[in-house]
Write an enzyme that holds these catalytic residues in place. Sequence first.
Site, PDB file in Angstrom:
ATOM      1  N   GLN A   1       0.789  -1.231   0.000  1.00  0.00           N
ATOM      2  CA  GLN A   1       0.000   0.000   0.000  1.00  0.00           C
ATOM      3  C   GLN A   1       0.824   1.285   0.000  1.00  0.00           C
ATOM      4  O   GLN A   1       0.424   2.271  -0.614  1.00  0.00           O
ATOM      5  CB  GLN A   1      -0.926  -0.017   1.223  1.00  0.00           C
ATOM      6  CG  GLN A   1      -1.951   1.083   1.264  1.00  0.00           C
ATOM      7  CD  GLN A   1      -3.060   0.747   2.232  1.00  0.00           C
ATOM      8  OE1 GLN A   1      -4.022   0.083   1.889  1.00  0.00           O
ATOM      9  NE2 GLN A   1      -2.921   1.193   3.472  1.00  0.00           N
TER      10      GLN A   1
ATOM     11  N   GLU B   1      -3.328   9.539  -0.450  1.00  0.00           N
ATOM     12  CA  GLU B   1      -2.437  10.208   0.494  1.00  0.00           C
ATOM     13  C   GLU B   1      -1.404  11.088  -0.192  1.00  0.00           C
ATOM     14  O   GLU B   1      -0.431  11.513   0.420  1.00  0.00           O
ATOM     15  CB  GLU B   1      -1.769   9.160   1.395  1.00  0.00           C
ATOM     16  CG  GLU B   1      -2.801   8.408   2.218  1.00  0.00           C
ATOM     17  CD  GLU B   1      -2.206   7.379   3.150  1.00  0.00           C
ATOM     18  OE1 GLU B   1      -0.976   7.195   3.120  1.00  0.00           O
ATOM     19  OE2 GLU B   1      -2.969   6.762   3.904  1.00  0.00           O
TER      20      GLU B   1
ATOM     21  N   GLU C   1       5.433  -1.881   8.057  1.00  0.00           N
ATOM     22  CA  GLU C   1       4.162  -1.836   8.777  1.00  0.00           C
ATOM     23  C   GLU C   1       3.203  -2.880   8.211  1.00  0.00           C
ATOM     24  O   GLU C   1       3.142  -3.074   7.003  1.00  0.00           O
ATOM     25  CB  GLU C   1       3.567  -0.435   8.633  1.00  0.00           C
ATOM     26  CG  GLU C   1       2.194  -0.258   9.244  1.00  0.00           C
ATOM     27  CD  GLU C   1       1.575   1.080   8.870  1.00  0.00           C
ATOM     28  OE1 GLU C   1       0.338   1.158   8.855  1.00  0.00           O
ATOM     29  OE2 GLU C   1       2.331   2.032   8.572  1.00  0.00           O
TER      30      GLU C   1
ATOM     31  N   LYS D   1      -3.245   5.540  15.685  1.00  0.00           N
ATOM     32  CA  LYS D   1      -4.274   6.265  14.931  1.00  0.00           C
ATOM     33  C   LYS D   1      -5.398   6.625  15.892  1.00  0.00           C
ATOM     34  O   LYS D   1      -6.052   5.741  16.447  1.00  0.00           O
ATOM     35  CB  LYS D   1      -4.814   5.400  13.789  1.00  0.00           C
ATOM     36  CG  LYS D   1      -3.817   5.146  12.669  1.00  0.00           C
ATOM     37  CD  LYS D   1      -4.401   4.190  11.638  1.00  0.00           C
ATOM     38  CE  LYS D   1      -3.496   4.053  10.421  1.00  0.00           C
ATOM     39  NZ  LYS D   1      -3.974   3.010   9.477  1.00  0.00           N
TER      40      LYS D   1
ATOM     41  N   ARG E   1      -4.904   9.154   8.604  1.00  0.00           N
ATOM     42  CA  ARG E   1      -5.666   8.156   7.869  1.00  0.00           C
ATOM     43  C   ARG E   1      -5.737   8.601   6.405  1.00  0.00           C
ATOM     44  O   ARG E   1      -5.421   9.742   6.071  1.00  0.00           O
ATOM     45  CB  ARG E   1      -7.099   8.004   8.415  1.00  0.00           C
ATOM     46  CG  ARG E   1      -7.219   7.558   9.844  1.00  0.00           C
ATOM     47  CD  ARG E   1      -6.486   6.274  10.189  1.00  0.00           C
ATOM     48  NE  ARG E   1      -6.909   5.075   9.500  1.00  0.00           N
ATOM     49  CZ  ARG E   1      -7.669   4.115  10.026  1.00  0.00           C
ATOM     50  NH1 ARG E   1      -8.113   4.233  11.274  1.00  0.00           N
ATOM     51  NH2 ARG E   1      -7.954   3.018   9.351  1.00  0.00           N
ATOM     52  N   SER E   2      -6.178   7.690   5.550  1.00  0.00           N
ATOM     53  CA  SER E   2      -6.239   8.041   4.122  1.00  0.00           C
ATOM     54  C   SER E   2      -7.309   9.090   3.850  1.00  0.00           C
ATOM     55  O   SER E   2      -7.187   9.897   2.928  1.00  0.00           O
ATOM     56  CB  SER E   2      -6.479   6.793   3.273  1.00  0.00           C
ATOM     57  OG  SER E   2      -7.588   6.077   3.743  1.00  0.00           O
TER      58      SER E   2
ATOM     59  N   LYS F   1       3.638   9.690  10.645  1.00  0.00           N
ATOM     60  CA  LYS F   1       3.310   9.224   9.293  1.00  0.00           C
ATOM     61  C   LYS F   1       2.106  10.032   8.835  1.00  0.00           C
ATOM     62  O   LYS F   1       1.004   9.862   9.357  1.00  0.00           O
ATOM     63  CB  LYS F   1       2.985   7.729   9.337  1.00  0.00           C
ATOM     64  CG  LYS F   1       2.578   7.133   8.011  1.00  0.00           C
ATOM     65  CD  LYS F   1       2.185   5.677   8.214  1.00  0.00           C
ATOM     66  CE  LYS F   1       1.562   5.122   6.957  1.00  0.00           C
ATOM     67  NZ  LYS F   1       0.999   3.780   7.170  1.00  0.00           N
TER      68      LYS F   1
END
Length: 427
Positions: free
Chosen positions: A163, A205, A285, A337, A366-367, A388
């Site tokens: 991803q 993203e 990840e 998150k 988050r996306s 991130k």
Amino acid sequence: MSSIVDVIAREILDSRGNPTVEADVLLESGVMGRAAVPSGASTGTREAIELRDGDASRYLGKGVMQAVENVNTEISEAIIGLDAQEQAFIDQTMIDLDGTDNKSRLGANAILAVSMAVAKAAAEESGLPLYRYFGGMSPMQMPVPMMNIINGGEHANNSLDIQEFMVMPVGAANIREAIRCGAEIFHALKKLLNKKGHSTAVGDEGGFAPNLGSHAEALQIIMEAIEIAGYVPGQDVLLALDCAASEFYKDGKYKLAGEGLELTSAQFVDYLANLADQFPIVSIEDGMSEADWDGWKLLTDRLGDKVQIVGDDIFVTNTKIFKEGIKKGIGNSILIKINQIGTLSETFAAVEMAKRAGYTAVISHRSGETEDSTIADIAVGLNAGQIKTGSLSRSDRIAKYNQLIRIEEDLGDTASYPGRETFYNLR
């Protein structure tokens, strides 16, 4: 004067054009805190539940008017009159009011919006920047960013199953220079992809989403872009992956459709180890599915001494699940998150648990994001060491980087940037 006098929620849009919840918390003194919650695309099955309306006539069923109504009625009634400085008490009040294990009655999106807005109002009332309100007066460390510059999987419509392909500017002197490094690599990569005839369309993203033949090809192109930008791979810049492996784990096998591979857990560990041997990968990840705890143990035992093994879908920022993972020796890092668990208090508890166990913690977006930059303040305030928050395009991602620049400026010479030292538990 920090008593809550009003709580108001509304339905706004996130970066994917989907509805999300924004909340305002007004205090007796007249100050206000405002916060908006994010939403994920690849989600762990044990995440706290965001409440969606399911009305196909509005926003394809993704409306959040019920969550908004829950804030404006039940939650508002429960916390008006409470002291905004009592974050843990307010969060627990909302958890108890919801009455479920996963916040599914009121909605984690409703509860989190209020939790964040309460903290922002309390910080404003205290006359403190948000990161100081979170972290007190102890020395602050800026986080090393994981910058997602090639997207695949659920974040892009291309042939890559992994991803996210990320760069980490560990050789920078400060966050400002780290962000510059990432931006220069991003622009070098765009030119390189154009030159090679690949698409420079971006994913959710902000990273590029080219149709490449393999994951190794994606990593090789990033290596070239790093060099074109004037940096040394493995020295100035390290690489990181988010496999989001739960998304392609089917019937007990890891099915990499883009490469025509169907692998057992042991074979997929070999696959990732081979990539880590070929390229300066420092972090992986969700290298295994959240359902494959044995595979996670294999991966941790194989690479955990030299690579950060980050648990996202497997831990979902939940201290009960995370505690189980620590006992079993799963991973050596946790992705944090805020909307996976649904309150700031529970989020902070997960970070504290990681530190006590010798795990690193990576504060994450988050996306589906908004202009809300709270996670930047969390990363600094909690001295998490890593953040991130996407690529070097799309204002929903840039908002967090810009906030980090402001925080570093505010801290002046007292701000440190850890670089490679952020991976303190690797050999």
